[in-house]
Design a protein around this motif. Sequence first.
Motif, PDB file in Angstrom:
ATOM      1  N   GLN A  49      14.738  -2.432 -36.213  1.00 15.13           N
ATOM      2  CA  GLN A  49      13.259  -2.487 -36.338  1.00 15.13           C
ATOM      3  C   GLN A  49      12.576  -3.354 -36.149  1.00 15.13           C
ATOM      4  OE1 GLN A  49      13.018   0.700 -37.682  1.00 15.13           O
ATOM      5  NE2 GLN A  49      14.641   1.009 -37.132  1.00 15.13           N
ATOM      6  N   SER A  50      12.278  -5.134 -36.577  1.00 13.60           N
ATOM      7  CA  SER A  50      11.895  -5.543 -35.912  1.00 13.60           C
ATOM      8  C   SER A  50      11.094  -5.862 -34.500  1.00 13.60           C
ATOM      9  CB  SER A  50      12.220  -6.985 -36.321  1.00 13.60           C
ATOM     10  OG  SER A  50      11.589  -6.834 -37.693  1.00 13.60           O
ATOM     11  N   LYS A  52      11.558  -3.073 -32.423  1.00 14.93           N
ATOM     12  CA  LYS A  52      10.486  -2.033 -32.325  1.00 14.93           C
ATOM     13  C   LYS A  52       9.277  -2.248 -32.673  1.00 14.93           C
ATOM     14  CE  LYS A  52      14.332   1.217 -32.391  1.00 14.93           C
ATOM     15  NZ  LYS A  52      14.805   2.629 -32.949  1.00 14.93           N
ATOM     16  N   GLN A  53       9.274  -2.890 -33.588  1.00 13.77           N
ATOM     17  CA  GLN A  53       7.341  -3.241 -34.657  1.00 13.77           C
ATOM     18  C   GLN A  53       6.930  -3.952 -33.269  1.00 13.77           C
ATOM     19  OE1 GLN A  53       7.410  -4.426 -37.866  1.00 13.77           O
ATOM     20  NE2 GLN A  53       8.629  -2.737 -38.770  1.00 13.77           N
ATOM     21  N   MET A  54       7.448  -4.952 -32.909  1.00 12.97           N
ATOM     22  CA  MET A  54       6.851  -5.878 -31.771  1.00 12.97           C
ATOM     23  C   MET A  54       6.564  -5.458 -30.004  1.00 12.97           C
ATOM     24  SD  MET A  54       6.870  -8.841 -33.858  1.00 12.97           S
ATOM     25  CE  MET A  54       7.682  -9.866 -35.152  1.00 12.97           C
ATOM     26  N   LYS A  56       5.840  -2.116 -30.247  1.00 14.32           N
ATOM     27  CA  LYS A  56       4.920  -1.246 -30.385  1.00 14.32           C
ATOM     28  C   LYS A  56       3.188  -2.169 -29.875  1.00 14.32           C
ATOM     29  CE  LYS A  56       6.297   2.191 -33.367  1.00 14.32           C
ATOM     30  NZ  LYS A  56       6.944   2.883 -34.529  1.00 14.32           N
ATOM     31  N   LYS A  57       3.187  -3.533 -30.654  1.00 16.30           N
ATOM     32  CA  LYS A  57       2.411  -4.331 -30.353  1.00 16.30           C
ATOM     33  C   LYS A  57       1.983  -5.157 -28.583  1.00 16.30           C
ATOM     34  CE  LYS A  57       1.281  -7.113 -33.465  1.00 16.30           C
ATOM     35  NZ  LYS A  57       0.024  -7.540 -33.741  1.00 16.30           N
ATOM     36  N   CYS A  63      10.289 -10.325 -28.731  1.00 18.30           N
ATOM     37  CA  CYS A  63      10.834  -8.973 -28.625  1.00 18.30           C
ATOM     38  C   CYS A  63      12.398  -9.755 -28.588  1.00 18.30           C
ATOM     39  CB  CYS A  63      10.767  -7.974 -27.869  1.00 18.30           C
ATOM     40  SG  CYS A  63       9.197  -6.256 -28.587  1.00 18.30           S
ATOM     41  N   THR A 180      13.436  -0.709 -27.824  1.00 17.97           N
ATOM     42  CA  THR A 180      12.008  -0.448 -27.585  1.00 17.97           C
ATOM     43  C   THR A 180      11.731   0.698 -26.814  1.00 17.97           C
ATOM     44  OG1 THR A 180      12.309  -1.599 -25.325  1.00 17.97           O
ATOM     45  CG2 THR A 180      12.027  -2.655 -27.570  1.00 17.97           C
ATOM     46  N   ASP A 213      -1.259  -8.765 -38.894  1.00 23.79           N
ATOM     47  CA  ASP A 213      -0.253  -9.852 -37.133  1.00 23.79           C
ATOM     48  C   ASP A 213       0.757 -11.138 -37.332  1.00 23.79           C
ATOM     49  OD1 ASP A 213      -1.251  -8.212 -35.704  1.00 23.79           O
ATOM     50  OD2 ASP A 213      -3.190 -10.001 -34.993  1.00 23.79           O
ATOM     51  N   LEU A 216       3.636  -9.675 -39.502  1.00 23.22           N
ATOM     52  CA  LEU A 216       4.523  -9.601 -38.749  1.00 23.22           C
ATOM     53  C   LEU A 216       5.009 -11.330 -37.722  1.00 23.22           C
ATOM     54  CD1 LEU A 216       2.913  -6.924 -36.340  1.00 23.22           C
ATOM     55  CD2 LEU A 216       5.923  -6.819 -37.689  1.00 23.22           C
ATOM     56  N   ASP A 219       7.622 -12.426 -40.746  1.00 20.86           N
ATOM     57  CA  ASP A 219       8.793 -11.447 -40.335  1.00 20.86           C
ATOM     58  C   ASP A 219      10.006 -11.727 -39.519  1.00 20.86           C
ATOM     59  OD1 ASP A 219       8.013  -9.762 -42.684  1.00 20.86           O
ATOM     60  OD2 ASP A 219       7.038  -8.042 -41.692  1.00 20.86           O
TER      61      ASP A 219
END
Length: 232
Positions: A49-50, A52-54, A56-57, A63, A180, A213, A216, A219
């Motif tokens: 999940q992390s 995927k979040q990275m 998106k940024k 990643c 991703t 930011d 994340l 995280d």
Amino acid sequence: MFNGVVNLFAKKPTPDELVRKWSSGVRRQQRDMDRQLTRIKAEEKKVEQSIKQMAKKGDRESCKVLAKGLVNSRKNREKMVMNKVRLNSILLELNHQASYLKVVGSLKQSTQVLKAVNQLVRVPELQRIMMEFSKEMTKAGIIGEMTDEIMNEIIDEEMDEDEAEDEVNREVDKVMAEATNGMLGDIGSVPATSKDNIMSGNKPEAVDDTEADSELDLDLDNMQARLSALRS
């Protein structure tokens, strides 16, 4: 002195009692491994999940760091599963030994147990109990001296389990692509934050909230720490 006298006259466990003790110890280790595998899988889901979040940024570097940690975690999980299989092979052989004991009245030597115990004694978390089992099983006659043939088999299996660095890198790229869903484009290309990508209009998603930011980044550190803890 007194304790030494007591130990000297202590009742020696019977072969049947030893088999039950070893079987119980093996089952306990299998249950511990099951709990560890469950925790590792849960952490891997969070890392996915992390990633995927990275993505998106547009943060390709983060990643890749997380993806490499995820690959290493999966490799270690595979080794743990293999060690669980080895424990199960010992348990099955002990069941055979129990049946043989009832018919013949003694235990017999087992090459399968010898090989599995010598493989598992190399695993840090299993080392203590496997060394104890090895001493007891040697005295009981289940396992004998290590032969060159068995040692070569163990070395060959360990070499097969250890993959080359380029194989790991290819697996990292595969994990990134899967996690991703292609959001980062060609995984092997230059980072999404490079000048060429910005000039071509492929800018990463803008994030106005600088606090998000930092969260994340935190995280990312936490995920790496948790994966490292699970591997150790």
